[in-house]
Write a protein that holds these residues in place. Structure first.
Motif, PDB file in Angstrom:
ATOM      1  N   MET A 250       0.801  -1.222   0.000  1.00  0.00           N
ATOM      2  CA  MET A 250       0.000   0.000   0.000  1.00  0.00           C
ATOM      3  C   MET A 250       0.834   1.272   0.000  1.00  0.00           C
ATOM      4  O   MET A 250       0.316   2.348  -0.268  1.00  0.00           O
ATOM      5  CB  MET A 250      -0.954   0.001   1.201  1.00  0.00           C
ATOM      6  CG  MET A 250      -2.014  -1.095   1.148  1.00  0.00           C
ATOM      7  SD  MET A 250      -2.972  -1.084  -0.387  1.00  0.00           S
ATOM      8  CE  MET A 250      -3.739   0.520  -0.305  1.00  0.00           C
ATOM      9  N   TYR A 251       2.138   1.169   0.306  1.00  0.00           N
ATOM     10  CA  TYR A 251       2.976   2.363   0.305  1.00  0.00           C
ATOM     11  C   TYR A 251       3.947   2.398  -0.882  1.00  0.00           C
ATOM     12  O   TYR A 251       4.798   3.279  -0.957  1.00  0.00           O
ATOM     13  CB  TYR A 251       3.774   2.448   1.616  1.00  0.00           C
ATOM     14  CG  TYR A 251       2.914   2.401   2.863  1.00  0.00           C
ATOM     15  CD1 TYR A 251       1.930   3.368   3.091  1.00  0.00           C
ATOM     16  CD2 TYR A 251       3.070   1.397   3.807  1.00  0.00           C
ATOM     17  CE1 TYR A 251       1.141   3.327   4.224  1.00  0.00           C
ATOM     18  CE2 TYR A 251       2.280   1.350   4.946  1.00  0.00           C
ATOM     19  CZ  TYR A 251       1.323   2.310   5.150  1.00  0.00           C
ATOM     20  OH  TYR A 251       0.545   2.273   6.272  1.00  0.00           O
ATOM     21  N   GLU A 252       3.812   1.433  -1.793  1.00  0.00           N
ATOM     22  CA  GLU A 252       4.691   1.420  -2.956  1.00  0.00           C
ATOM     23  C   GLU A 252       4.420   2.650  -3.827  1.00  0.00           C
ATOM     24  O   GLU A 252       3.269   2.959  -4.138  1.00  0.00           O
ATOM     25  CB  GLU A 252       4.480   0.143  -3.764  1.00  0.00           C
ATOM     26  CG  GLU A 252       5.010  -1.107  -3.069  1.00  0.00           C
ATOM     27  CD  GLU A 252       4.787  -2.366  -3.894  1.00  0.00           C
ATOM     28  OE1 GLU A 252       4.335  -2.239  -5.055  1.00  0.00           O
ATOM     29  OE2 GLU A 252       5.068  -3.466  -3.380  1.00  0.00           O
ATOM     30  N   GLY A 253       5.483   3.322  -4.205  1.00  0.00           N
ATOM     31  CA  GLY A 253       5.331   4.519  -5.014  1.00  0.00           C
ATOM     32  C   GLY A 253       4.738   5.692  -4.269  1.00  0.00           C
ATOM     33  O   GLY A 253       4.316   6.672  -4.882  1.00  0.00           O
ATOM     34  N   ASP A 254       4.675   5.598  -2.960  1.00  0.00           N
ATOM     35  CA  ASP A 254       4.076   6.655  -2.135  1.00  0.00           C
ATOM     36  C   ASP A 254       5.020   6.961  -0.977  1.00  0.00           C
ATOM     37  O   ASP A 254       4.814   6.501   0.146  1.00  0.00           O
ATOM     38  CB  ASP A 254       2.703   6.194  -1.621  1.00  0.00           C
ATOM     39  CG  ASP A 254       2.023   7.225  -0.728  1.00  0.00           C
ATOM     40  OD1 ASP A 254       2.452   8.394  -0.740  1.00  0.00           O
ATOM     41  OD2 ASP A 254       1.068   6.851  -0.016  1.00  0.00           O
TER      42      ASP A 254
END
Length: 603
Positions: A478-482
Motif C-alpha cells: 500500500m505504500y509502494e510509489g508513495d
C-alpha cells in the motif's frame, strides 16, 4: 468447526432453565457455555450502553436500550460484586474436555474480570471491565458521561420507530442521575487529595461549557441526533427531548462543572501519577491493564528508546532520498509535511477532502485483503467526524466495529477540529489502523464468537493488532510509489514507540508536561496541537499508551515463531486468520492460540 450458538437459542435455553428451576426441578451443573452466556448478559445489564453498541438490545433485552450505566459509588459496588461472584463461579467450572475456543473464552473472562476487580480495589479512579479507558480521574477532557452519552446517541442509538424514540428520551432522562453519580465520585476523590492536572481541567471546563451552551439546541449534541434520526417517526420528539435537557440534564451538567471548577482551584500542573497519593500503585496496575503483562516502567521505557532509534534510522533514508539532509529527523519530517500537495485546504472544504482521501485508502486496500486472510470479514465501515465538544481532548482518530447484525456500520471517528493535523503523510496508516484491516476489521471477527467475547477487549491485543495492521498494509504494497505514505507509516510506528517513553516518563520518572511534549515532538515531528492532545491523553489514561507497541511486538514475535516452526508450510493467511479467529485476548493467551495453530498445521 465449533458450532455457533445463536443469541435466540441462548435466550430460549436460559428461559427453559429458569422455568425448570421454578417448577422445582433439580438444576444441573452449569456448563461452560451457559456460564459464558450468563455473565455476558449480566455484564450488559450493568453496562447497557454496550448492548446498544453491539446491537443486541432487542427482544427480551429491549429494555437495555432505555437505560444508562450507574456510575455512582453504588454502581461501582454492584460491578465489584458481579466480578467477585463470576470469578467464584468460574473457579467451580470443570475444565476437562473443553474445546479450544471455549477454553480460550474462559481464560479471557478470568483475565479481564480479575484485572478489573483488582483495579476496583484501588482507592480511586475508574477501572473498566473489558475496556481500555482506565483512569484515575472520573471526569476529564476525554472521560465522562458528558462525552459518552452524546456520542452513543449520535453513533449507536437507533431511532427507527416510536419505541426507539421513547427509548432515546428515556436515556436522556437517565443522564442526570449518571452525571450526578460521577460527580459524587470525583468529589470523593478530591477529598483524598487527588485531582487531575490543571491543564486537563482547563480542557474539561472548556468542553463542558460548550456542551452546556449547545445542549438544548435542536441541532446540539443531545437533541440533534434524535432530530436527524427521527424525522420519519411521527411525534413531537425534539420538543420533549429539549425539555428534558433543559430542565434536568443542564442542571446536572452545571453541578458537575461546579465540581470541576472546585478541582481546578486546587489543581497543580504536575502531570503524573507519581505526584499523587498511591500513584505508584495505580500506575503499576495501569501498566498491567494496558499491556496484559507485568513489565516494569523501566523496561518499557528502554524498549521504547531502542525501537525509536531503529525507526528514525529508516526514516532518515527516505528523507535523504527526498532531498532533506539537514536537521534532525523530526525537523525534516515537519519540513516534508509543509511541502505543496501534502496538506489539505483549511475549513470545511479541507475537511471534506480529508474524509474523501481516507475513504480512498480504504477502497484501495480491500482488493488486497485475500492475500492476508483466508476468510474475509465484511468490513462494514463509515468515516465520521467526532462530536465538536469532544475534539479538543480527543486523539486524531479512533475506530471500532458496528453492531453484530450489521445494521449499524463500524466507524472511524476523525478529529477535524484542527484539520492541519491530517495530511497525505499521516492519513494512510491512520485509516489502516482504525479501519481496515485494523480495529473495525478485527472487531468483526470477534463478533462471531460468543457474546462475552464481543464485550471484553484487551488494550494490548486491540492496539497491537491495529499497529500490526499498518504493517500488513505495508507488506501488501500500500505504500509502494508513495514516499509520503511510507514515511507516515514509519512516523506512526515511531509515534507508538515514543508513547512507551513518554507515558513512563510522565508517570514513573516525573517528567513535566513541557518535557513530555518536547520528547514527543522531537521524536515524531507531529504538530504541537496533535502532540498536546496525545500527551494529555497519556496523563488521563495512565498505561494505556504502552499497549500499542507491546502488542505489536508480541504479534510479530509469534509470527516469527510460527515461521520457524512451520518452515515451508507457513502461510501468512493462516497465521493472520488464527490471530483474528482467536479473538481479543491477553498476550499470554495469544501465545497459546498460536501454539494450537502451529500444532494443527498439516505435516
Amino acid at each position: 468447526m465449533k458450532k455457533l450458538v445463536s443469541r435466540r437459542d441462548t435466550l430460549i435455553g436460559l428461559t427453559a432453565a429458569t422455568a425448570a428451576t421454578a417448577a422445582g426441578a433439580a438444576t444441573p451443573p452449569e456448563s461452560a457455555q451457559a456460564f459464558l452466556d450468563r455473565v455476558a448478559w449480566q455484564l450488559l445489564d450493568l453496562q447497557p450502553e454496550r448492548a446498544t453498541t453491539l446491537g443486541v438490545d432487542e427482544g427480551a433485552h429491549a429494555g437495555l436500550r432505555r437505560r444508562l450505566e450507574d456510575r455512582s459509588p453504588d454502581g461501582v459496588a454492584a460491578r465489584r460484586r458481579f466480578l467477585a461472584g463470576a470469578l467464584a463461579d468460574l473457579a467451580k467450572l470443570p475444565r476437562t474436555g473443553l474445546d479450544a475456543s471455549t477454553a480460550t473464552s474462559l481464560a479471557v473472562v478470568e483475565s479481564a474480570f480479575r484485572t478489573a476487580l483488582d483495579g476496583m480495589a484501588l482507592p480511586y479512579g475508574v477501572a473498566t471491565i473489558g475496556d481500555w479507558r482506565n483512569t484515575p480521574y472520573g471526569v476529564v477532557q476525554n472521560v465522562g458521561a458528558w462525552l459518552d452519552v452524546p456520542q452513543m446517541l449520535d453513533g449507536d442509538q437507533p431511532v427507527r420507530n416510536t419505541a426507539d424514540a421513547e427509548a432515546y428520551l428515556a436515556r436522556l432522562a437517565a443522564m442526570p442521575a449518571q452525571l450526578d453519580g460521577e460527580t459524587m465520585r470525583i468529589r470523593e476523590t478530591r477529598a483524598l487529595g487527588v485531582v487531575p492536572p490543571s491543564f486537563l481541567l482547563d480542557k474539561t471546563i472548556s468542553g463542558m461549557t460548550q456542551t452546556l451552551a449547545e445542549a438544548a439546541n435542536g441541532d446540539g449534541p443531545l437533541v440533534g441526533p434524535l432530530a436527524r434520526k427521527g424525522k420519519a417517526v411521527p411525534g413531537d420528539w425534539t420538543t420533549r427531548a429539549a425539555a428534558i435537557v433543559q430542565t434536568a440534564i443542564v442542571p446536572a451538567l452545571e453541578r458537575q462543572l461546579a465540581e470541576i471548577r472546585a478541582q481546578r482551584a486546587v489543581a497543580t500542573a504536575a502531570p503524573g501519577l507519581n505526584a499523587r497519593p498511591h500513584g505508584e500503585q495505580w500506575y503499576g496496575w495501569g501498566l498491567r491493564a494496558g499491556t496484559t503483562t507485568r513489565r516494569s516502567a523501566a523496561d518499557l521505557h528502554a524498549m521504547g528508546r531502542a525501537r525509536l532509534a531503529d525507526l528514525q534510522a529508516q526514516m532518515d533514508v527516505i528523507l535523504r532520498k527526498e532531498g532533506l539532509t539537514q536537521g534532525s529527523v523530526a525537523e525534516r519530517l515537519i519540513a516534508y509535511q509543509q511541502r505543496p500537495g501534502i496538506g489539505f485546504p483549511d475549513g470545511d472544504s479541507g475537511r471534506r477532502q480529508i474524509i474523501a482521501y481516507m475513504q480512498g485508502r480504504i477502497d484501495a486496500i480491500r482488493p488486497k485483503l485475500p492475500q492476508a486472510f483466508r476468510r474475509l470479514a465484511r468490513g462494514n465501515l463509515e468515516i465520521r467526524r467526532m462530536p465538536l465538544a469532544q475534539e479538543p481532548g480527543a486523539p486524531a482518530a479512533y475506530g471500532g466495529p458496528g453492531t453484530i447484525d450489521g445494521r449499524e456500520p463500524g466507524k472511524v471517528w476523525i478529529n477535524l477540529g484542527d484539520p492541519s493535523i491530517h495530511n497525505r503523510v499521516t492519513i494512510p496508516d491512520l485509516v489502516y489502523h482504525e479501519g481496515i484491516p485494523g480495529h473495525v476489521w478485527q472487531g468483526e471477527y470477534a463478533q462471531r464468537l460468543p457474546l462475552i467475547r464481543s464485550i471484553l477487549a484487551f488494550n494490548a491485543y486491540s492496539e497491537g493488532w491495529a499497529l500490526y495492521a499498518e504493517q500488513l498494509a505495508d507488506e501488501l504494497g500500500m505504500y509502494e510509489g508513495d514516499p509520503a505514505g511510507r514515511l507516515g507509516y514509519l512516523m506512526g510506528l515511531a509515534w507508538r514507540a515514543v508513547r512507551l517513553i513518554v507515558d513512563t516518563g510522565i508517570h514513573a520518572i516525573g517528567w513535566s508536561r513541557d518535557k513530555a511534549l518536547a520528547e514527543f515532538i522531537a521524536a515524531t515531528g507531529l504538530p504541537r496541537s496533535n502532540a498536546e492532545s496525545e500527551v494529555d491523553r497519556y496523563c488521563a489514561w495512565p498505561g494505556q499508551a504502552c499497549g500499542y507497541e507491546v502488542g505489536r511486538a508480541e504479534i510479530v514475535a509469534q509470527r516469527t515463531r510460527a515461521q520457524k516452526a512451520l518452515g515451508a508450510r507457513y502461510d501468512l493467511r493462516d497465521f493472520d486468520q488464527a490471530v483474528v479467529d482467536g479473538g481479543n485476548v491477553p498476550l499470554n493467551v495469544l501465545a497459546d492460540n498460536v501454539s494450537r495453530y502451529i500444532g494443527r498445521r498439516p505435516g
